[in-house]
Design an enzyme around this catalytic site. Structure first.
Site, PDB file in Angstrom:
ATOM      1  N   GLU A 172      32.000 -12.776 -16.538  1.00  0.00           N
ATOM      2  CA  GLU A 172      31.508 -14.124 -16.869  1.00  0.00           C
ATOM      3  C   GLU A 172      32.054 -15.204 -15.934  1.00  0.00           C
ATOM      4  OE1 GLU A 172      31.179 -15.248 -20.946  1.00  0.00           O
ATOM      5  OE2 GLU A 172      30.902 -13.170 -21.579  1.00  0.00           O
ATOM      6  N   GLU A 216      22.504  -9.547 -11.946  1.00  0.00           N
ATOM      7  CA  GLU A 216      21.587  -8.746 -11.136  1.00  0.00           C
ATOM      8  C   GLU A 216      22.329  -8.186  -9.928  1.00  0.00           C
ATOM      9  OE1 GLU A 216      17.702 -11.468 -12.382  1.00  0.00           O
ATOM     10  OE2 GLU A 216      18.246 -11.270 -10.251  1.00  0.00           O
ATOM     11  N   PRO A 217      21.783  -7.185  -9.257  1.00  0.00           N
ATOM     12  CA  PRO A 217      22.488  -6.601  -8.108  1.00  0.00           C
ATOM     13  C   PRO A 217      22.911  -7.628  -7.063  1.00  0.00           C
ATOM     14  CG  PRO A 217      20.662  -5.193  -8.730  1.00  0.00           C
ATOM     15  CD  PRO A 217      20.552  -6.432  -9.575  1.00  0.00           C
ATOM     16  N   THR A 219      34.153 -15.064 -11.974  1.00  0.00           N
ATOM     17  CA  THR A 219      35.465 -14.666 -11.473  1.00  0.00           C
ATOM     18  C   THR A 219      36.451 -15.832 -11.548  1.00  0.00           C
ATOM     19  OG1 THR A 219      34.934 -15.339  -9.225  1.00  0.00           O
ATOM     20  CG2 THR A 219      34.363 -13.075  -9.852  1.00  0.00           C
ATOM     21  N   SER A 220      37.709 -15.536 -11.285  1.00  0.00           N
ATOM     22  CA  SER A 220      38.719 -16.599 -11.265  1.00  0.00           C
ATOM     23  C   SER A 220      38.359 -17.685 -10.249  1.00  0.00           C
ATOM     24  CB  SER A 220      40.094 -16.012 -10.936  1.00  0.00           C
ATOM     25  OG  SER A 220      40.581 -15.249 -12.023  1.00  0.00           O
ATOM     26  N   TRP A 257      25.283  -4.078 -14.641  1.00  0.00           N
ATOM     27  CA  TRP A 257      26.520  -4.301 -15.398  1.00  0.00           C
ATOM     28  C   TRP A 257      26.246  -4.868 -16.794  1.00  0.00           C
ATOM     29  CZ3 TRP A 257      30.649  -1.832 -14.271  1.00  0.00           C
ATOM     30  CH2 TRP A 257      30.933  -1.501 -12.937  1.00  0.00           C
ATOM     31  N   HIS A 317      58.268   0.000 -17.498  1.00  0.00           N
ATOM     32  CA  HIS A 317      58.220   1.393 -17.944  1.00  0.00           C
ATOM     33  C   HIS A 317      58.509   2.371 -16.804  1.00  0.00           C
ATOM     34  CE1 HIS A 317      56.311  -0.199 -21.577  1.00  0.00           C
ATOM     35  NE2 HIS A 317      56.397   1.009 -22.127  1.00  0.00           N
ATOM     36  N   GLY A 318      58.551   1.867 -15.572  1.00  0.00           N
ATOM     37  CA  GLY A 318      58.847   2.722 -14.424  1.00  0.00           C
ATOM     38  C   GLY A 318      57.809   3.818 -14.241  1.00  0.00           C
ATOM     39  N   GLY A 319      58.277   5.013 -13.920  1.00  0.00           N
ATOM     40  CA  GLY A 319      57.371   6.131 -13.698  1.00  0.00           C
ATOM     41  C   GLY A 319      56.525   6.445 -14.911  1.00  0.00           C
TER      42      GLY A 319
END
Length: 391
Positions: free
Chosen positions: A371, A135-136, A373-374, A164, A346-348
């Site tokens: 479900e 819920e909000p 948070t950490s 959500w 991968h850089g840029g």
């Protein structure tokens, strides 16, 4: 380069077939659509949903007595989820979302309710479904839900707002968690099946998200929604405990999905590091890059192993709240690290949309949030240690 995922676990031929089916579907159907679905932003890949339904990937985890594939052990489900999320974690979560809806009914519902609402998920044209908890003003503290369910004779009247909610823009049926008495907290939480066409139920526009755009989310509004008593799952006040039982399994599955995402990032990075040349040699031969990729491989393997351990304990009937939290915490934080390392290697190009690492890093962050948070996972683990060591 991708290592075998079965790791010596003794699976039946049928279980191995589902894992192989998921691996093939992930490679042929999901991965080629990953970038397109991400950029579409608020459009679900319904064609992939229909293809998954056709070959049984949307219902393989449901009980055979209700028409499902009967692969109800969590070990196999984790292996399948890992393969699907290797292709794209947002799309994979959408394709297997029927399981979350069904689990609430299987945990709390009567035989008649299971026959009515689980069996519909296994026919040739199953509905898209949702579970509505958040819920909000209520995220991880699920005992403090404010959505009210007031009994009025043979019906309940529901009022409140959910947010959500995965699949909400597409869903035909919802499991709504509401309270019959906010002062009772967990002991007041009750679950209800609510059809989308009930007067008073409306769904907001799809939310624009940072990542995992293959699954749509939206708000759900309930204004004097009247539902019959037979739509209540279990008795009043049983919803919270059914919810927590579902979360024990789903947090382990989140660990499996996060592991699949880590594997995708690792494999792509190894391939890129062999192809990309700097200072006259492939970057894989530079120690700093090689060591970073070694850490990626180690974290990915740890995620897989801790998730499989949790799944085996769950299948053995052990109490797993702390074990599930460890699996989710480890795999979700590892995949954020691994995807960040993929982008850096991968850089840029990793920062551009020409390659997938920037998308994977956006996708990974949700695994640390959804479900619980950490921080919530750490709280669950720490509380378990005051009672007995985690084994």
């Amino acid at each position: 380069m991708s290592r075998p995922v079965i790791d010596g676990i003794d699976l039946t031929d049928e279980q191995r077939e589902f894992v192989a089916l998921a691996r093939d579907f992930s490679k042929r159907e999901i991965r080629p659509r990953s970038r397109e679905v991400d950029e579409a932003d608020v459009e679900a890949p319904m064609d992939l949903w229909h293809k998954a339904v056709e070959i049984g990937l949307s219902s393989y985890m449901l009980p055979s007595e209700h028409g499902g594939g009967g692969i109800t052990d969590l070990v196999t489900q984790c292996l399948v989820q890992e393969e699907l999320c290797y292709g794209d974690i947002g799309i994979a979560n959408f394709l297997t979302s029927s399981a979350f809806f069904a689990e609430s009914i299987l945990h709390l519902g009567s035989q008649e309710q299971k026959k009515k609402w689980v069996s519909m998920l296994t026919d040739g044209a199953p509905p898209v479904t949702s579970v509505a908890v958040t819920e909000p003003g209520v995220g991880s503290d699920s005992a403090s839900l404010q959505t009210r369910a007031v009994r009025d004779g043979d019906v309940y009247v529901l009022n409140g707002q959910k947010t959500w909610i995965s699949n909400a823009p597409l869903s035909e049926y919802f499991v709504i968690f509401a309270t019959v008495d906010p002062s009772r907290r967990a002991r007041g939480i009750t679950a209800f099946i609510v059809e989308r066409d009930r007067p008073g139920l409306t769904v907001g526009a799809p939310m624009r998200k940072y990542g995992q755009r293959g699954t749509l989310n939206a708000e759900v509004f309930l204004e004097d929604v009247r539902i019959p008593v037979e739509n209540r799952l279990g008795e009043e006040g049983q919803g919270f405990y059914g919810m927590m039982g579902t979360f024990d399994a789903s947090r382990i599955l989140i660990g499996a999905g996060a592991t699949g995402l880590s594997r995708a990032a690792l494999d792509a990075t190894v391939a890129y590091a062999h192809e990309r040349t700097q200072f006259g040699k492939p970057i894989m031969e530079h120690q700093a890059v090689a060591f970073r990729i070694a850490d990626m491989a180690a974290k990915t393997d740890v995620s897989h192993l801790v998730t499989m351990r949790a799944a085996r304990l769950y299948d053995a009937g052990k109490s797993t709240p702390a074990i599930s939290a460890i699996a989710k915490l480890t795999a979700s934080e590892n995949t954020t690290w691994v995807c960040d390392a993929a982008l850096m290697t991968h850089g840029g190009w990793g920062y551009s949309r020409e390659y997938l690492p920037e998308k994977w890093l956006r996708d990974a962050k949700l695994e640390e949030i959804e479900e619980g948070t950490s921080d919530i996972q750490r709280l669950i683990i720490s509380r378990s240690l005051t009672a007995s060591p985690v084994r």
